[in-house]
Motif scaffolding. Structure first.
Motif, PDB file in Angstrom:
ATOM      1  N   ALA A   1     116.538  27.554 104.066  1.00  0.00           N
ATOM      2  CA  ALA A   1     116.226  28.331 102.860  1.00  0.00           C
ATOM      3  C   ALA A   1     114.991  29.184 103.111  1.00  0.00           C
ATOM      4  O   ALA A   1     113.977  28.696 103.625  1.00  0.00           O
ATOM      5  N   LEU A   2     115.072  30.455 102.730  1.00  0.00           N
ATOM      6  CA  LEU A   2     113.950  31.362 102.935  1.00  0.00           C
ATOM      7  C   LEU A   2     112.729  30.906 102.146  1.00  0.00           C
ATOM      8  O   LEU A   2     112.849  30.486 100.983  1.00  0.00           O
ATOM      9  N   GLY A   3     111.560  31.014 102.764  1.00  0.00           N
ATOM     10  CA  GLY A   3     110.336  30.792 102.029  1.00  0.00           C
ATOM     11  C   GLY A   3     110.176  31.831 100.929  1.00  0.00           C
ATOM     12  O   GLY A   3     110.566  32.995 101.093  1.00  0.00           O
ATOM     13  N   ALA A   4     109.608  31.429  99.807  1.00  0.00           N
ATOM     14  CA  ALA A   4     109.429  32.351  98.684  1.00  0.00           C
ATOM     15  C   ALA A   4     108.298  33.327  98.989  1.00  0.00           C
ATOM     16  O   ALA A   4     107.167  32.905  99.245  1.00  0.00           O
ATOM     17  N   PRO A   5     108.569  34.639  98.979  1.00  0.00           N
ATOM     18  CA  PRO A   5     107.492  35.607  99.231  1.00  0.00           C
ATOM     19  C   PRO A   5     106.425  35.528  98.143  1.00  0.00           C
ATOM     20  O   PRO A   5     106.735  35.487  96.949  1.00  0.00           O
ATOM     21  N   VAL A   6     105.177  35.506  98.553  1.00  0.00           N
ATOM     22  CA  VAL A   6     104.058  35.417  97.619  1.00  0.00           C
ATOM     23  C   VAL A   6     103.330  36.750  97.517  1.00  0.00           C
ATOM     24  O   VAL A   6     103.117  37.287  96.431  1.00  0.00           O
ATOM     25  N   VAL A   7     102.925  37.301  98.643  1.00  0.00           N
ATOM     26  CA  VAL A   7     102.199  38.564  98.647  1.00  0.00           C
ATOM     27  C   VAL A   7     102.407  39.217 100.005  1.00  0.00           C
ATOM     28  O   VAL A   7     102.569  38.539 101.025  1.00  0.00           O
ATOM     29  N   GLU A   8     102.418  40.546 100.025  1.00  0.00           N
ATOM     30  CA  GLU A   8     102.573  41.302 101.267  1.00  0.00           C
ATOM     31  C   GLU A   8     101.445  42.318 101.358  1.00  0.00           C
ATOM     32  O   GLU A   8     101.055  42.923 100.353  1.00  0.00           O
ATOM     33  N   ALA A   9     100.899  42.499 102.532  1.00  0.00           N
ATOM     34  CA  ALA A   9      99.809  43.457 102.733  1.00  0.00           C
ATOM     35  C   ALA A   9     100.049  44.214 104.030  1.00  0.00           C
ATOM     36  O   ALA A   9     100.557  43.652 105.008  1.00  0.00           O
ATOM     37  N   ARG A  10      99.678  45.497 104.035  1.00  0.00           N
ATOM     38  CA  ARG A  10      99.829  46.350 105.214  1.00  0.00           C
ATOM     39  C   ARG A  10      98.467  46.808 105.698  1.00  0.00           C
ATOM     40  O   ARG A  10      97.502  46.831 104.937  1.00  0.00           O
ATOM     41  N   ASP A  11      98.430  47.204 106.961  1.00  0.00           N
ATOM     42  CA  ASP A  11      97.192  47.716 107.570  1.00  0.00           C
ATOM     43  C   ASP A  11      96.033  46.764 107.314  1.00  0.00           C
ATOM     44  O   ASP A  11      94.981  47.147 106.807  1.00  0.00           O
ATOM     45  N   THR A  12      96.235  45.529 107.668  1.00  0.00           N
ATOM     46  CA  THR A  12      95.224  44.510 107.416  1.00  0.00           C
ATOM     47  C   THR A  12      95.028  43.664 108.667  1.00  0.00           C
ATOM     48  O   THR A  12      95.945  43.532 109.490  1.00  0.00           O
ATOM     49  N   ALA A  13      93.829  43.095 108.800  1.00  0.00           N
ATOM     50  CA  ALA A  13      93.542  42.186 109.910  1.00  0.00           C
ATOM     51  C   ALA A  13      93.784  40.740 109.528  1.00  0.00           C
ATOM     52  O   ALA A  13      93.599  39.843 110.364  1.00  0.00           O
ATOM     53  N   SER A  14      94.190  40.474 108.300  1.00  0.00           N
ATOM     54  CA  SER A  14      94.392  39.102 107.841  1.00  0.00           C
ATOM     55  C   SER A  14      95.393  38.373 108.734  1.00  0.00           C
ATOM     56  O   SER A  14      96.343  38.961 109.246  1.00  0.00           O
ATOM     57  N   CYS A  15      95.153  37.082 108.910  1.00  0.00           N
ATOM     58  CA  CYS A  15      96.040  36.203 109.670  1.00  0.00           C
ATOM     59  C   CYS A  15      96.091  36.564 111.152  1.00  0.00           C
ATOM     60  O   CYS A  15      97.080  36.285 111.834  1.00  0.00           O
ATOM     61  N   SER A  16      95.045  37.208 111.649  1.00  0.00           N
ATOM     62  CA  SER A  16      94.939  37.503 113.074  1.00  0.00           C
ATOM     63  C   SER A  16      93.621  36.935 113.579  1.00  0.00           C
ATOM     64  O   SER A  16      92.834  36.383 112.805  1.00  0.00           O
ATOM     65  N   ARG A  17      93.359  37.068 114.863  1.00  0.00           N
ATOM     66  CA  ARG A  17      92.087  36.553 115.385  1.00  0.00           C
ATOM     67  C   ARG A  17      90.909  37.357 114.881  1.00  0.00           C
ATOM     68  O   ARG A  17      89.764  36.934 114.996  1.00  0.00           O
ATOM     69  N   PHE A  18      91.181  38.561 114.295  1.00  0.00           N
ATOM     70  CA  PHE A  18      90.110  39.358 113.705  1.00  0.00           C
ATOM     71  C   PHE A  18      90.026  39.167 112.187  1.00  0.00           C
ATOM     72  O   PHE A  18      89.182  39.760 111.539  1.00  0.00           O
TER      73      PHE A  18
ATOM     74  N   ASP B   1     102.510  42.345 114.294  1.00  0.00           N
ATOM     75  CA  ASP B   1     101.602  43.285 114.958  1.00  0.00           C
ATOM     76  C   ASP B   1     102.415  44.364 115.657  1.00  0.00           C
ATOM     77  O   ASP B   1     103.382  44.061 116.370  1.00  0.00           O
ATOM     78  N   THR B   2     102.021  45.619 115.474  1.00  0.00           N
ATOM     79  CA  THR B   2     102.714  46.724 116.113  1.00  0.00           C
ATOM     80  C   THR B   2     102.049  47.075 117.438  1.00  0.00           C
ATOM     81  O   THR B   2     100.901  46.719 117.695  1.00  0.00           O
ATOM     82  N   TRP B   3     102.768  47.814 118.276  1.00  0.00           N
ATOM     83  CA  TRP B   3     102.220  48.246 119.556  1.00  0.00           C
ATOM     84  C   TRP B   3     101.042  49.189 119.350  1.00  0.00           C
ATOM     85  O   TRP B   3     100.135  49.251 120.175  1.00  0.00           O
ATOM     86  N   ARG B   4     101.047  49.942 118.258  1.00  0.00           N
ATOM     87  CA  ARG B   4      99.973  50.920 118.065  1.00  0.00           C
ATOM     88  C   ARG B   4      98.744  50.315 117.414  1.00  0.00           C
ATOM     89  O   ARG B   4      97.711  50.983 117.312  1.00  0.00           O
ATOM     90  N   GLY B   5      98.810  49.053 116.933  1.00  0.00           N
ATOM     91  CA  GLY B   5      97.623  48.390 116.418  1.00  0.00           C
ATOM     92  C   GLY B   5      97.753  47.832 115.014  1.00  0.00           C
ATOM     93  O   GLY B   5      97.506  46.637 114.807  1.00  0.00           O
ATOM     94  N   PRO B   6      98.093  48.642 113.996  1.00  0.00           N
ATOM     95  CA  PRO B   6      98.121  48.110 112.628  1.00  0.00           C
ATOM     96  C   PRO B   6      99.142  46.982 112.476  1.00  0.00           C
ATOM     97  O   PRO B   6     100.159  46.948 113.175  1.00  0.00           O
ATOM     98  N   GLY B   7      98.841  46.088 111.570  1.00  0.00           N
ATOM     99  CA  GLY B   7      99.748  44.981 111.316  1.00  0.00           C
ATOM    100  C   GLY B   7     100.023  44.822 109.834  1.00  0.00           C
ATOM    101  O   GLY B   7      99.347  45.403 108.990  1.00  0.00           O
ATOM    102  N   ARG B   8     101.041  44.056 109.537  1.00  0.00           N
ATOM    103  CA  ARG B   8     101.348  43.738 108.140  1.00  0.00           C
ATOM    104  C   ARG B   8     101.567  42.236 108.026  1.00  0.00           C
ATOM    105  O   ARG B   8     101.970  41.583 109.005  1.00  0.00           O
ATOM    106  N   VAL B   9     101.285  41.682 106.868  1.00  0.00           N
ATOM    107  CA  VAL B   9     101.431  40.244 106.667  1.00  0.00           C
ATOM    108  C   VAL B   9     102.283  39.967 105.444  1.00  0.00           C
ATOM    109  O   VAL B   9     102.307  40.743 104.480  1.00  0.00           O
TER     110      VAL B   9
END
Length: 672
Positions: free
Chosen positions: A583-600, A562-570
């Protein structure tokens, strides 16, 4: 009303826009341009001032110097009444872009901006002006009032997006393009926010000519008038008259004083060629706001507003004066940096002093003006220019307001800790079981040098600060911060996996053994967030899946920044069993400007390919959060499964679309 995206009537004029073309477009579409400016401008101006500023911005959109308009054929005069095109590239589109840029920029300028306009163009910025009257648009109905109240709490980009969509009737794509061209950092976010705002205020998005933005409430060309405060005006006129008399007497006696007691340099200063007495109140270091030393322990608001002024140079008026002057009017040689979405405008009120002192041979001053933290760094080598760093830090709390970066070298950083920090340790996230060190902390709150994460371009370790707050404000509260290149370090949190029938879990501090083990497999994903103005990063284990072929249990983790200005990325990652603890987790999918995985956005669904260790067959794995009841795959794979997880054989690299049925009967689309 002309419809920009539905009725393209004329092509763009070739070459630069001529004054004649611009004037024709301005005259024909003047109400539209003024309405756009009026809606975008800050409501804090008040309706009278906003009306005048909107008219001024629209009128100044006319270009000053352009190529003359092409001559028409002999005997065929220019027809001023002919329709003027409004499509992309037309004269109107160019004027609209000018109006949009100026309106968006207006709220970022300090109150003294018009007075800084040089030369003959200064008068244009003072017009139009109305004396003795207050003007304001007609009052609207309930819808207009609700929308006006909603707009008053929105930022300029959101107001502009709503004006372009509903008053200008543009498509979403065209609106995003215009906002981006006007300098809006997150045009897609502004558009989504505008649509949600209109829906919340009006019940449902309105279309066409019936939208409240097209009513008289938002029409600055149709106004009512009332007189100003007559008694106050009379008093001011009398005061001004008395001031003129005093000024006349002073002007008559000044030459005598100059001749009797002053040398040439003093006379030049007194006559006002450069009068230092007009220095702005906000640049006077004696007006800096300072909190009491123990104010943080006796308030319900624990953030930067209760940081006391610290540092051995907090009373060095010369240093503070230089810092304020550079912030207010930086020279071209000053190196300026800012996190995304953070303005670099001068302060409009005396800022709060947080720190002033010498650190590693550099004089450092830290200010906070409510929304931003500003760092001024003055190198000991006078030949080197000073540095200004800006970071957005509004709505900080006991954790996100717990530390600031004072200096940063190539391999280490020093932090200024909040006055409520009682214990400071360092920890390597890639060694979760190893005890941390205890860096020394000076009396003014500055830490010893702490290694920077990934300073050498590798990820062999990931240093973090583990801080503990004083029990005077919160009991036994420890938390993790890490340096991602901004002034404010980033807060790291952790959300455990769902339990059987347990309620949804909220993020918690990442100091437990499970949290540290999870972050050991995530930390090396953090470099992609450097310098992005990130406030906090949370690791949420939203699902656990038993893998086919007895391969063990995998964790599905959604890492949200979450950024200070509001938008987040997952970033959704799959942490597989049988791999090293770091060992790093394998990246599956990335999304920007989304409310996913937040309280909203509390529900998430994602899928990934996986190779069975025994058979060598490939599988499509999918997992959803706790309220998912059934998962369905379509496209390259057609399958479905009850529950929160699915595993089916599928060709390697197959593309599938995922959809889930939720407990309340709704549908959740998979992240892509």
């Amino acid at each position: 009303m002309d419809t920009q995206d539905r009725t393209e009537r004329t092509a763009a004029p070739e070459g630069p826009l001529s004054v004649a073309q611009a004037e024709a477009a301005l005259v024909e579409h003047y109400p539209r341009l003024v309405r756009l400016a009026f809606i975008t401008l800050p409501p804090a101006l008040g309706r009278h001032r906003r009306v005048l500023v909107a008219h001024g911005i629209a009128q100044r959109a006319l270009p000053a110097r352009t190529r003359p308009a092409p001559r028409t054929a002999p005997g065929v005069p220019n027809q001023r009444a002919a329709p003027v095109g409004t499509g992309p590239g037309s004269a109107y589109a160019a004027l609209r872009a000018r109006v949009l840029r100026e309106s968006l920029a207006y709220g970022k300028r300090p109150g003294w901006w018009p007075g800084r306009v040089p030369g003959p163009d200064r008068l244009r910025h003072l017009l139009p002006a109305v004396w003795g009257l207050r003007v304001f648009p007609a009052a609207g109905g309930a819808d207009e009032l609700a929308l006006e109240q909603a707009l008053s709490g929105a930022d300029a980009a959101t107001r502009a997006a709503l004006a372009l969509r509903r008053a200008e009737d543009l498509t979403e794509d065209r609106t995003r393009d215009l906002l981006a061209e006007a300098g809006v950092a997150e045009p897609a976010l502004a558009l989504r926010t505008a649509e949600r705002l209109a829906t919340k205020a009006l019940g449902e998005p309105a279309e066409g000519t019936g939208h409240p933005l097209l009513s008289g409430e938002f029409d600055p060309c149709f106004v009512h008038t009332r007189p100003t405060d007559l008694l106050r005006r009379r008093h001011r006129l009398r005061t001004a008259g008395a001031a003129l008399v005093v000024a006349a007497v002073a002007a008559a006696t000044l030459p005598l004083v100059l001749r009797e007691g002053q040398g040439p340099q003093e006379r030049e200063a007194a006559t006002g060629t450069r009068n230092a007495s007009i220095t702005q109140r906000v640049t006077d270091p004696r007006n800096l706001v300072r909190a009491e030393d123990d104010e943080w322990a006796d308030t319900s608001r624990v953030d930067f507003t209760v940081w006391p002024a610290r540092g051995d140079r907090r009373d060095d008026l010369a240093l503070l004066d230089r810092a304020l002057k550079v912030w207010s009017a930086p020279a071209r040689t000053v190196r300026i940096s800012s996190t995304p979405g953070t303005g670099t405008a001068p302060p409009v009120e005396p800022p709060r002093l947080l720190y002033a002192g010498d650190v590693d041979g550099t004089a450092v001053v830290l200010f906070n003006d409510g929304d931003r933290t500003v760092r001024y760094a003055e190198p000991a080598d006078a030949s080197q220019p000073p540095v200004l760093d800006f970071a957005r830090t509004d709505d900080a709390d006991v954790v996100t307001g717990a530390a600031l970066v004072v200096t940063r070298s190539g391999s280490a950083s020093r932090f200024l800790l909040a006055p409520w920090i009682d214990e400071t340790r360092t920890r390597d996230l890639l060694r979760p079981a190893a005890p941390g060190g205890e860096p020394a902390v000076r009396g003014d709150g500055v830490t010893a040098a702490v290694p920077r994460p990934g300073a050498g371009g590798t990820c062999d370790s990931w240093p973090a600060l583990q801080l503990r707050s004083s029990e005077r404000i919160v009991e036994n509260h420890a938390f993790l911060l890490t340096d991602l290149g901004d002034l404010a370090p980033v807060h790291l949190t952790y959300t455990p996996p769902p339990g059987s029938g347990a309620p949804a879990r909220q993020p918690r501090e990442a100091t437990s053994a499970a949290a540290l083990a999870n972050w050991a497999r995530t930390a090396c994903h953090l470099p992609s967030l450097r310098g992005a103005g990130v406030r906090a990063v949370n690791n949420w284990v939203y699902a656990q899946q038993t893998l086919p072929e007895g391969a063990g249990r995998a964790d599905w983790v959604c890492t949200r920044a979450d950024t200070w200005r509001g938008p987040g990325r997952v970033l959704v990652q799959l942490q597989l069993p049988g791999t090293p603890p770091t060992a790093l987790g394998a990246p599956v999918v990335e999304a920007r400007d989304t409310a996913s995985c937040s309280r909203f956005g509390q529900h998430v669904l994602a899928g990934a390919g996986w190779k069975g260790p025994k058979s060598g067959d490939w599988y499509l794995l999918a997992a959803g959060s706790r309220k998912v009841q059934r998962i369905q795959a379509t496209g390259g794979v057609k399958a479905d499964a009850n529950g929160t997880t699915m595993a089916v054989r599928a060709p390697r690299g197959v593309k599938a679309e995922l959809r889930a049925r939720m407990a309340d009967g709704s549908t959740l689309e998979g992240l892509r």
